[in-house]
Design an enzyme around this catalytic site. Sequence first.
Site, short mmCIF file in Angstrom:
data_model
loop_
_atom_site.label_atom_id
_atom_site.label_comp_id
_atom_site.label_asym_id
_atom_site.label_seq_id
_atom_site.Cartn_x
_atom_site.Cartn_y
_atom_site.Cartn_z
N ASP A 92 0.00 69.66 127.21
CA ASP A 92 -1.26 69.74 126.45
C ASP A 92 -2.28 70.55 127.24
OD1 ASP A 92 -3.00 69.40 124.37
OD2 ASP A 92 -3.57 67.35 124.88
N GLY A 129 -6.20 57.74 125.06
CA GLY A 129 -7.21 56.70 125.21
C GLY A 129 -8.54 57.26 125.67
N ASN A 130 -9.51 56.37 125.84
CA ASN A 130 -10.85 56.77 126.26
C ASN A 130 -10.94 56.88 127.78
OD1 ASN A 130 -11.65 56.75 123.60
ND2 ASN A 130 -12.62 54.75 123.71
N LEU A 188 -16.81 59.21 128.75
CA LEU A 188 -16.84 60.63 129.10
C LEU A 188 -16.06 61.47 128.11
CD1 LEU A 188 -16.24 60.29 132.96
CD2 LEU A 188 -18.40 60.81 131.82
#
EC number: 2.7.11.1
Length: 648
Positions: free
Chosen positions: A426, A315-316, A309
């Site tokens: 962030d 990370g993923n 996604l």
Amino acid sequence: MVVVTKKTMKIQIHLLYSFLFLCFSTLTLSSEPRNPEVEALISIRNNLHDPHGALNNWDEFSVDPCSWAMITCSPDNLVIGLGAPSQSLSGGLSESIGNLTNLRQVSLQNNNISGKIPPELGFLPKLQTLDLSNNRFSGDIPVSIDQLSSLQYLRLNNNSLSGPFPASLSQIPHLSFLDLSYNNLSGPVPKFPARTFNVAGNPLICRSNPPEICSGSINASPLSVSLSSSSGRRSNRLAIALSVSLGSVVILVLALGSFCWYRKKQRRLLILNLNDKQEEGLQGLGNLRSFTFRELHVYTDGFSSKNILGAGGFGNVYRGKLGDGTMVAVKRLKDINGTSGDSQFRMELEMISLAVHKNLLRLIGYCATSGERLLVYPYMPNGSVASKLKSKPALDWNMRKRIAIGAARGLLYLHEQCDPKIIHRDVKAANILLDECFEAVVGDFGLAKLLNHADSHVTTAVRGTVGHIAPEYLSTGQSSEKTDVFGFGILLLELITGLRALEFGKTVSQKGAMLEWVRKLHEEMKVEELLDRELGTNYDKIEVGEMLQVALLCTQYLPAHRPKMSEVVLMLEGDGLAERWAASHNHSHFYHANISFKTISSLSTTSVSRLDAHCNDPTYQMFGSSAFDDDDDHQPLDSFAMELSGPR
């Protein structure tokens, strides 16, 4: 014998009327009129089978459905959203849905709802999104859908719909996305105004020309094969030899392939077995569900690249489907050797699990082994704000304003209602997700550092996204709540312009520093030059100006001059902006205060060269020369130049 006089009879009649009036009044007062939206929703619930109890808090005796699960309401407490995707609902969709005349979104995808699509859907003039995909609806598509003049997004794919292709859908003026794929529709496909439409998987449809092949049947002539014996035995022998050779090659290839597959499977099982042992200190974390690595490996199809996604600094993120059909998002953390120990990781997980707010992404589970750290979140079907700003149809202005307020409330909860408070570090459009009802949900805060009440800042390695990082965080590594406020101000500019911060910076690179240019346009009342062109004329100029003012207040150079998130929420809701904006003019740094010739001439040659070197500094490019001018801190220009040189 009783004699009844006229006077007595009048009194009796009067008493009788009074009694009847009293009874009627009591009935009227005791029976409060029911909300028609409540009646419609209860009828919808009664027609559905709800195995997981997703609609259990729908109370038929309630007068206000806005607190119910799966329901979204407007500020006027009108039902505008019905979203219950992936809840294993079955049964039929009640025609009472046509009584919810203020609906804007209906999202019932990925269920098992069957029967016909109710024609009463055509009674919803404000409906913009209708998603009934991946269900078991059958019958014709109701012609009344062409009456949905506000409809922009229509998905009916992966059902069992039949009948002629609905040519009337081409008359919907604002339809920009249409998916009718994988049904049993027939007939020609008309031209559609939709920018994107999909009709694949309907075997009996065809293009509008030529019409003679649109009958819905396929005529196939039988295949005839003749064998001639005149080829002789030589041809037969050659054919047999070729067949044997080819068969041998195929068998050899299959054997090698099977061997490689077996070795790969054994290696994968070995990895799974090594990773499947949970860390003992990380078992049983409150309400969080503990997953094994093997489970998440299965749920994500082996962390397949097709299920990715998004990818970020931590990370993923993979799409996953649990055993009960629930869709989830699995974040697989990378570089776990640099993460904190078990006790610190456990503490952070416990704190994150307690941060529960409708505008925060809720952590529902985790997996922690000696070699892996994975976090499991609910799946957000509408992706991120960053992706929606680039997709069609464009987010309208009301939706952008709603996203801004929702994200602000989520950050307010992290800063002022969590104990200990949490700093995101962030804040950007890519980390603001949208649920099935397009409600803003702040994500990725689970990996932020926790801020202890005893500290005013946290000093650590700089994490964040270029263009969103506050200057004090970039130069010193010190973050605070005001670091998030700065990032939120950049997010507001992204919502206004439709551009990412870096793209926006490139757009204005020829016009000076980004924020300096924005302030200049605001002073010159040329706000329309900043606006996303996709909005056209569909926006409120006053509201855009107010949001721009909030963005400028949030991105002031000094952290002390930026508002708190509680103040930001109030200003976005229309309270206190004028006073705060007027007070900001007392800060000499806020608008252009060019460095005087006397100040520059008093600098040493080294100091001037340092200042010149910052023409290419990211902070200088964002703030311009005004960032160096501030009387409040009584710091020399040299110290500001040193701060702006970046992290040491």
